[in-house]
Design a protein around this motif. Structure first.
Motif, PDB file in Angstrom:
ATOM      1  N   UNK B 229       0.868  -0.813   0.409  1.00 54.46           N
ATOM      2  CA  UNK B 229      -0.029   0.225  -0.195  1.00 54.46           C
ATOM      3  C   UNK B 229       0.901   1.108  -0.100  1.00 54.46           C
ATOM      4  N   UNK B 231       3.444   1.807  -1.418  1.00 49.75           N
ATOM      5  CA  UNK B 231       4.336   1.415  -3.176  1.00 49.75           C
ATOM      6  C   UNK B 231       4.728   2.694  -3.635  1.00 49.75           C
ATOM      7  N   UNK B 232       3.562   3.671  -3.490  1.00 48.57           N
ATOM      8  CA  UNK B 232       3.697   4.462  -4.496  1.00 48.57           C
ATOM      9  C   UNK B 232       4.592   6.715  -3.989  1.00 48.57           C
ATOM     10  N   UNK B 235       7.480   5.556  -4.892  1.00 51.69           N
ATOM     11  CA  UNK B 235       7.957   5.741  -6.017  1.00 51.69           C
ATOM     12  C   UNK B 235       8.221   6.918  -5.953  1.00 51.69           C
ATOM     13  N   UNK B 236       7.505   7.892  -5.465  1.00 54.69           N
ATOM     14  CA  UNK B 236       7.844   9.620  -5.142  1.00 54.69           C
ATOM     15  C   UNK B 236       9.057   9.597  -4.966  1.00 54.69           C
ATOM     16  N   UNK B 296       5.068  -0.956  -7.007  1.00 59.21           N
ATOM     17  CA  UNK B 296       3.667  -0.624  -7.487  1.00 59.21           C
ATOM     18  C   UNK B 296       3.556  -2.393  -8.026  1.00 59.21           C
TER      19      UNK B 296
END
Lengths: 255, 353
Positions: B229, B231-232, B235-236, B296
């Motif tokens: 949950x 993961x995004x 990424x950023x 993700x």
């Protein structure tokens, strides 16, 4: 309008920005210039919320930006940082799409509207042909455009750029600032841009603020502020300001 | 152009989906292999006959009863334990590599393993009564000390109230050293058998039966789902703390959550399976080479890949010097370390072009 009011910012144990007040109206581009270590980047961090204000206020319309959580602040202010190291494995499209982060759910799924805004930002910065390339494989000038596109995809009324032209060649410098200038006027953005090159500030900005030792010395139209009387003591160099006939802006040179 | 871009993204997603199905199928095959191999080699036909008899409600012959016992009381829980442990370590490895923005980070970086070792060695030096709680004492103490160590590192790593990555790593090094010293000291002064402690630290002692699984399954599901949950934001955060904050990510909050879920996951896995190295390092790396670094995709694929990797290693560890068993951690280190060196070499060669 973005307003900075009597702001003091500490970096580590040192007060770096003292009592700065600055207004950036919509549709205007304000250039922040000054020698190294004068507090320009610290001021940008204070405004964008990555450093806390010691005293003072930063407001947009009637929002006090200090009170906003990151997500809400990122819907009002976008930042183009100085070129840094990029992480591995991001394509241009993926990098630009991160601009939509404050509007996305926890899994970061893009809606049709998000993709439209991303594509519009890619078009505006003329990087369409690079869309699926790895950002690490691009030149510095192209990377800087990608970061600008990311800020535009963020769709904020305030845009801050911290020395976006450092390390770029002349063509890319003029190209990038031409894009910023056009978008600023078209979308009525409040733009604050930190520049080292006084001539770029003279050519593109509506107003210039000169910063020295953490304070804004003077602030006004380029012709009024970029004079040898003001600039020489700030940069500790005798300066000349000339007005060549074929230019409609002053040209500044150290003697 | 927009159509092209979305087609391209579909292609990436599809290849990740393909890889996921491939790994899932391999995992299923390996689970069957794991169920029939061991000190007593089962015949697949006998196993199928036994299952058939059971399903049709017939009573089992003496021979098939033994097969049933081996299969359901020994092999099945062992297989699940290995799959879960591998999945947990690889998942946390992927999170840590993202969190520290360093491909060399592993789930043990900030003290989980040294803390767990200390706890386990202390527990093993005491002779517990032979009760359910007594047998669970080693994993419980390992888990408790692992969490304690990470909390200590987490607080010591804060510099000026801000959780800084360098501070965290340095505090990790210091606390790891202290915990390792205490572990060695405890081993020397206690009268317990060193072999068990050593074996646990090499990923050898696996608790058998279903008991550990009743604790592990729910905790690991929460831990791994929590990491997926996040993961995004992960990424950023690859663009650095400052840019992530300017893009609207609450960096400090996300970092705390990632550390919480990955510590919970790692500590639970090693508490029951011992310290198994290289899974958390190698598996996310391989997945990254295949599908890129979008967390993700990386996290769920690492979960599947980690399960497959460790289960395969365990099957080999159980057969290579049969009837004895090799601690699986020795095998993962023996295969993982050369692979890792090969990987470094590849990366270096690519960089030279």
């Amino acid at each position: 309008m973005l307003s900075v009011r009597n702001s003091w910012i500490r970096y580590g144990s040192k007060i770096v920005v003292r009592d700065v007040s600055l207004d950036i109206p919509a549709g205007k581009m304000v250039a922040l210039i000054g020698p190294n270590g004068s507090g320009k980047t610290t001021l940008v961090r204070g405004i964008s919320g990555t450093l806390p204000l010691e005293k003072g206020r930063v407001t947009y319309q009637d929002h006090d930006l200090r009170d906003l959580p990151e997500t809400d602040r990122a819907k009002l202010i976008s930042v183009v940082p100085q070129i840094t190291q990029f992480p591995a494995g991001f394509t241009v499209f993926e990098t630009v799409s991160l601009g939509r982060t404050p509007y996305l759910g926890w899994m970061g799924k893009l809606s049709v509207k998000d993709i439209d805004l991303i594509e519009a930002a890619i078009m505006e910065t003329s990087i369409g042909a690079l869309r699926e390339k790895d950002v690490l494989a691009l030149s510095g000038g192209e990377q800087q455009r990608v970061v600008l596109a990311r800020a535009l995809a963020q769709d904020t009324p305030v845009l801050i750029l911290d020395e976006p032209t450092a390390h770029l060649d002349l063509t890319y410098q003029i190209g990038l600032l031409t894009i910023v200038r056009r978008i600023c006027t078209e979308k009525q953005l409040s733009v604050l841009i930190v520049l080292h090159d006084l001539n770029l500030a003279a050519r593109f900005a509506d107003a210039v603020a000169i910063m020295d030792e953490g304070q804004i010395l003077t602030h006004g139209a380029p012709e009024a502020v970029l004079t040898k009387e003001i600039l020489s003591p700030v940069f500790h160099l005798p300066m000349s300001v000339i007005r060549p006939e074929e230019f409609d802006y002053p040209v500044i040179l150290p003697q | 152009m927009r159509v092209f871009a979305s087609l391209r993204r579909t292609a990436v997603n599809r290849s990740a989906g393909l890889l996921a199905s491939l790994v899932a199928v391999l995992l299923l095959i390996m689970m069957i292999v794991s169920m029939i191999t061991g000190s007593v080699r089962l015949n697949l036909a006998d196993v199928l006959q036994m299952l058939g008899m059971k399903l049709t409600g017939n009573s089992l012959s003496q021979e098939l009863l033994i097969i049933e016992k081996i299969l359901f009381s020994l092999r099945a829980p062992r297989t699940l334990l290995m799959v879960l442990t591998g999945a947990a370590l690889a998942c946390s490895g992927a999170s840590y590599q993202g969190l520290f923005r360093n491909p060399l980070a592993d789930p043990y970086l900030i003290g989980v393993s040294s803390g767990a070792s200390l706890g386990a060695v202390i527990a093993m030096s005491i002779s517990w009564p032979y009760t359910r709680l007594g047998t669970l004492m080693t994993p419980l103490m390992a888990f408790f000390f692992a969490i304690l160590t990470v909390i200590a590192v987490f607080h010591l790593g804060k510099i000026g109230g801000v959780l800084n990555m360098t501070g965290l790593i340095l505090a990790g090094v210091a606390v790891n050293a202290i915990a390792s010293a205490l572990t060695s000291g405890w081993l020397l002064i206690s009268n317990s058998e060193l072999r068990y402690s050593l074996s646990w630290m090499l990923g050898g002692i696996t608790r058998s039966g279903w008991e550990p699984l009743t604790v592990m399954v729910p905790v690991l599901l929460v831990g791994m789902a929590g990491q997926w949950a996040l993961a995004y934001p992960l990424n950023v955060m690859q663009f650095g703390d400052e840019q992530a904050a300017q893009l609207g990510v609450s960096v400090q909050k996300m970092r705390r959550r990632i550390i919480f879920f990955s510590t919970l996951t790692t500590a639970t896995a090693i508490a029951f399976s011992g310290i198994i190295g290289f899974v958390g390092l190698i598996v996310p790396h391989m997945i990254r080479l295949l599908v890129g670094s979008d967390y993700r995709r990386l996290i769920p694929l690492s979960i599947l890949g980690g399960g497959l990797f460790l289960l395969t290693a365990d099957v080999i560890a159980r057969t290579v010097i049969a009837p004895q068993e090799l601690p699986v951690g020795i095998l993962t280190a023996l295969t993982g370390a050369p692979f890792f060196l090969w990987l470094l070499h590849q990366v270096k060669r690519k960089g030279e072009h």
